[in-house]
Design a protein around this motif. Structure first.
Motif, PDB file in Angstrom:
ATOM      1  N   PHE B  12      64.064  -5.459  32.473  1.00  0.00           N
ATOM      2  CA  PHE B  12      65.671  -5.532  32.316  1.00  0.00           C
ATOM      3  C   PHE B  12      66.333  -4.811  33.459  1.00  0.00           C
ATOM      4  CE2 PHE B  12      63.891  -6.128  28.287  1.00  0.00           C
ATOM      5  CZ  PHE B  12      64.324  -7.091  27.587  1.00  0.00           C
ATOM      6  N   GLY B  13      67.595  -4.958  33.391  1.00  0.00           N
ATOM      7  CA  GLY B  13      68.427  -4.190  34.572  1.00  0.00           C
ATOM      8  C   GLY B  13      67.798  -4.239  36.004  1.00  0.00           C
ATOM      9  N   LYS B  14      67.783  -3.149  36.668  1.00  0.00           N
ATOM     10  CA  LYS B  14      67.512  -3.373  38.143  1.00  0.00           C
ATOM     11  C   LYS B  14      65.873  -3.722  38.236  1.00  0.00           C
ATOM     12  CE  LYS B  14      68.016  -0.101  41.895  1.00  0.00           C
ATOM     13  NZ  LYS B  14      67.969   1.270  42.231  1.00  0.00           N
ATOM     14  N   SER B  16      64.533  -6.016  36.506  1.00  0.00           N
ATOM     15  CA  SER B  16      64.066  -7.182  36.772  1.00  0.00           C
ATOM     16  C   SER B  16      64.338  -8.147  37.839  1.00  0.00           C
ATOM     17  CB  SER B  16      65.196  -8.169  35.530  1.00  0.00           C
ATOM     18  OG  SER B  16      66.537  -7.843  35.844  1.00  0.00           O
ATOM     19  N   GLY B  48      58.072   5.938  40.585  1.00  0.00           N
ATOM     20  CA  GLY B  48      59.155   7.208  40.717  1.00  0.00           C
ATOM     21  C   GLY B  48      60.522   6.697  39.789  1.00  0.00           C
ATOM     22  N   MET B  49      60.624   5.387  39.195  1.00  0.00           N
ATOM     23  CA  MET B  49      61.707   5.083  38.448  1.00  0.00           C
ATOM     24  C   MET B  49      61.495   5.525  37.144  1.00  0.00           C
ATOM     25  SD  MET B  49      62.689   1.147  39.778  1.00  0.00           S
ATOM     26  CE  MET B  49      64.340   1.165  38.748  1.00  0.00           C
ATOM     27  N   LYS B  50      62.569   5.694  36.506  1.00  0.00           N
ATOM     28  CA  LYS B  50      62.350   5.628  35.048  1.00  0.00           C
ATOM     29  C   LYS B  50      62.424   4.686  34.252  1.00  0.00           C
ATOM     30  CE  LYS B  50      62.994  10.451  34.751  1.00  0.00           C
ATOM     31  NZ  LYS B  50      62.490  10.793  36.093  1.00  0.00           N
ATOM     32  N   LYS B  52      60.869   2.953  30.348  1.00  0.00           N
ATOM     33  CA  LYS B  52      60.074   2.804  28.890  1.00  0.00           C
ATOM     34  C   LYS B  52      59.436   1.690  28.531  1.00  0.00           C
ATOM     35  CE  LYS B  52      59.490   5.387  25.242  1.00  0.00           C
ATOM     36  NZ  LYS B  52      58.841   6.728  25.483  1.00  0.00           N
ATOM     37  N   MET B  75      61.967  -1.105  30.209  1.00  0.00           N
ATOM     38  CA  MET B  75      63.427  -1.296  29.960  1.00  0.00           C
ATOM     39  C   MET B  75      63.702   0.133  30.851  1.00  0.00           C
ATOM     40  SD  MET B  75      66.170  -1.958  28.661  1.00  0.00           S
ATOM     41  CE  MET B  75      65.806  -3.061  26.944  1.00  0.00           C
ATOM     42  N   PRO B  76      64.931   0.247  31.838  1.00  0.00           N
ATOM     43  CA  PRO B  76      65.298   1.305  32.516  1.00  0.00           C
ATOM     44  C   PRO B  76      66.578   1.680  31.748  1.00  0.00           C
ATOM     45  CG  PRO B  76      66.057  -0.696  33.469  1.00  0.00           C
ATOM     46  CD  PRO B  76      65.281  -1.020  32.296  1.00  0.00           C
ATOM     47  N   PRO B  77      66.832   3.025  32.136  1.00  0.00           N
ATOM     48  CA  PRO B  77      67.970   3.713  31.553  1.00  0.00           C
ATOM     49  C   PRO B  77      69.160   2.901  32.254  1.00  0.00           C
ATOM     50  CG  PRO B  77      67.203   5.097  32.963  1.00  0.00           C
ATOM     51  CD  PRO B  77      66.147   3.778  33.046  1.00  0.00           C
ATOM     52  N   PHE B  78      70.287   2.731  31.439  1.00  0.00           N
ATOM     53  CA  PHE B  78      71.657   2.405  32.044  1.00  0.00           C
ATOM     54  C   PHE B  78      72.530   3.547  31.654  1.00  0.00           C
ATOM     55  CE2 PHE B  78      71.265  -2.420  30.474  1.00  0.00           C
ATOM     56  CZ  PHE B  78      70.207  -2.563  31.444  1.00  0.00           C
ATOM     57  N   SER B  79      73.582   3.476  32.751  1.00  0.00           N
ATOM     58  CA  SER B  79      74.669   4.964  32.576  1.00  0.00           C
ATOM     59  C   SER B  79      75.880   4.423  32.506  1.00  0.00           C
ATOM     60  CB  SER B  79      74.397   6.157  33.591  1.00  0.00           C
ATOM     61  OG  SER B  79      74.830   5.473  34.840  1.00  0.00           O
TER      62      SER B  79
END
Lengths: 368, 81
Positions: B12-14, B16, B48-50, B52, B75-79
């Motif tokens: 997901f996110g970046k 993907s 180095g990326m966060k 889950k 799954m990366p975090p979204f802000s």
């Protein structure tokens, strides 16, 4: 209660007067009156949530309008909290709207969130998100989490026990924040206006479900939404072990970013508006860290000039100001200076760097 | 007994942008720690990326064994807001 106003909800099977009364008697705090906050606020106010608090320290700019649909072109430069509160009051005069025109931080957050039943995080940065999560988790206050990135969104409910008595929080998914710059925000990455509209509306729906006690709210569940494929994916959140939360409020305030925000800076990059606000209200010392030969030359009454080449010597003396704004030509040296100050003062002072520097805001610096 | 394991990778996110939705067949991977190093070797951007990991839609909090045909989500975090 105005029965006609809520009549379509009152006749709704599985909702009715019982649920409507729960909404009227509830107090909800919406943090961030931006892309997510606008639809959240509009639907919660229209649905009849009795008290709605709005937290935001920003003013309305033209690039907000494509997604922050409470605001109009006439509202430019006005504080978001004020304009939103006025509009919501027009929609639902019988509810109370509480304006909190500020940015939540570790020192003020407890005072603000304690009197609310539910907090909704619609902010746009990890610093705020972790502070909100930690304070809500400490108080075991229900927290609706909503975030967007590109064409995708995330939604979850934290600090509410499931049937097994288990509650989770954001740190169970992401124990520590990403390094600065690792994940882009909307300002850097762009966002289609309708996306926070969808995610914000879903957040409002989850809030209503949670308060009214209907359906299956996203407790211990992270929902991912993809606008391009119109698909949803849910993940079950379990309790993690990779973090420690503060044991007391004092602990919370002292809790160092070293441990909880391993790589996150304490200093903050701000735009010209916030810099002017800080300076005009005498809230901050503004330091120009460029060398003496650089143009434009700034008014020395307003800007203290301490070139980077002399900065280390300068900071050996104590600085009295509690807030310090650093600026340079492009906003890069000012970050280095911010890091030096951060090393010396930690969280004891608020340190800001003017993002993009004088070059980005040259219209302001060159005008006479 | 050496066997290839078939896994479905969903990101997901970046993330993907460099790990597309795919089926992978890998050997020498039996748990999520090994899968993480496989992913970080195959996709160095991930280092180095966060993020889950979730297996069959359940987030994992510690190393966990994998079985054939498991679905692994990253799954990366979204802000953004």
């Amino acid at each position: 209660m105005d029965n006609e106003r809520y009549s379509r909800q009152l006749i709704l099977k599985g909702f009715g007067a019982t649920a409507q009364n729960k909404l009227i008697n509830s107090r909800v705090l919406v943090v961030g009156a931006g892309g997510l906050g606008c639809p959240i606020l509009q639907y919660l106010a229209a649905a009849g949530i009795g008290t709605i608090g709005i937290v935001d320290d920003d003013t309305i700019s033209l690039s907000n309008l494509h997604r922050q649909i409470i605001f109009t072109t006439e509202d430019l430069d006005q504080p978001k909290v004020k304009v939103a509160a006025k509009r919501l009051g027009l929609v639902s005069p019988e509810i109370s709207i509480v304006e909190h025109q500020l940015r939540l931080d570790k020192n003020n957050i407890f005072n603000i969130i304690e009197s609310y039943d539910v907090v909704i995080d619609g902010t746009d940065n990890f610093d705020s998100r972790y502070i909100i999560n930690d304070a809500c988790t400490f108080l075991q206050k229900p927290l609706i989490f909503a975030a967007v990135s590109g064409f995708e969104g995330q939604l979850a409910i934290f600090n509410v026990k499931d049937k097994q008595g288990v509650a989770t929080n954001y740190r169970d998914i992401f124990p520590t924040p990403p390094a600065p710059g690792e994940i882009q925000n909307c300002a850097e990455n762009g966002v289609l206006g309708v996306l926070p509209g969808i995610i914000g509306t879903m957040a409002a729906a989850e809030t209503i479900k949670l308060i009214a006690g209907i359906g299956q709210p996203l407790i211990n569940t992270l929902l991912h939404y993809n606008l391009l494929t119109q698909t949803q994916y849910t993940l079950n959140i379990s309790v993690g072990h990779d973090y420690v939360l503060p044991k007391s409020k004092a602990d919370f305030i002292l809790m160092d970013e070293n441990q909880s925000h391993s790589n996150a800076p304490i200093y903050e990059e701000i735009d010209i508006k916030r810099m002017l606000l800080l300076r005009e209200q005498d809230l901050a010392l503004v330091i120009d860290v460029r060398e003496k030969h650089e143009f434009p030359i700034l008014d020395q009454d307003k800007f203290l000039q301490v070139p980077m080449s002399e900065f280390n010597t300068f900071i050996q003396n104590n600085i009295e100001a509690e807030s310090i704004v650093l600026l340079c030509q492009h906003g890069i040296r000012s970050i280095a200076a911010a890091e030096l100050l951060q090393e010396k003062y930690g969280a004891a002072k608020k340190i800001y760097s003017l993002k993009g520097g004088i070059a980005k805001w040259k219209d302001h610096f060159l005008k006479r | 007994m050496e066997m290839n394991m078939k896994l479905e990778i969903i990101s997901f996110g970046k993330i993907s942008e460099f790990i597309g939705h795919q089926q992978v067949e890998i050997s020498n991977v039996t748990d999520t720690d090994q899968l993480k190093s496989y992913l970080e070797t195959s996709f160095p951007e991930l280092v180095g990326m966060k993020y889950k990991l979730a297996v069959n839609q359940n987030m994992i909090q510690s190393n966990q064994s994998l079985k054939n045909e498991d679905k692994v989500a990253i799954m990366p975090p979204f802000s953004g807001g």
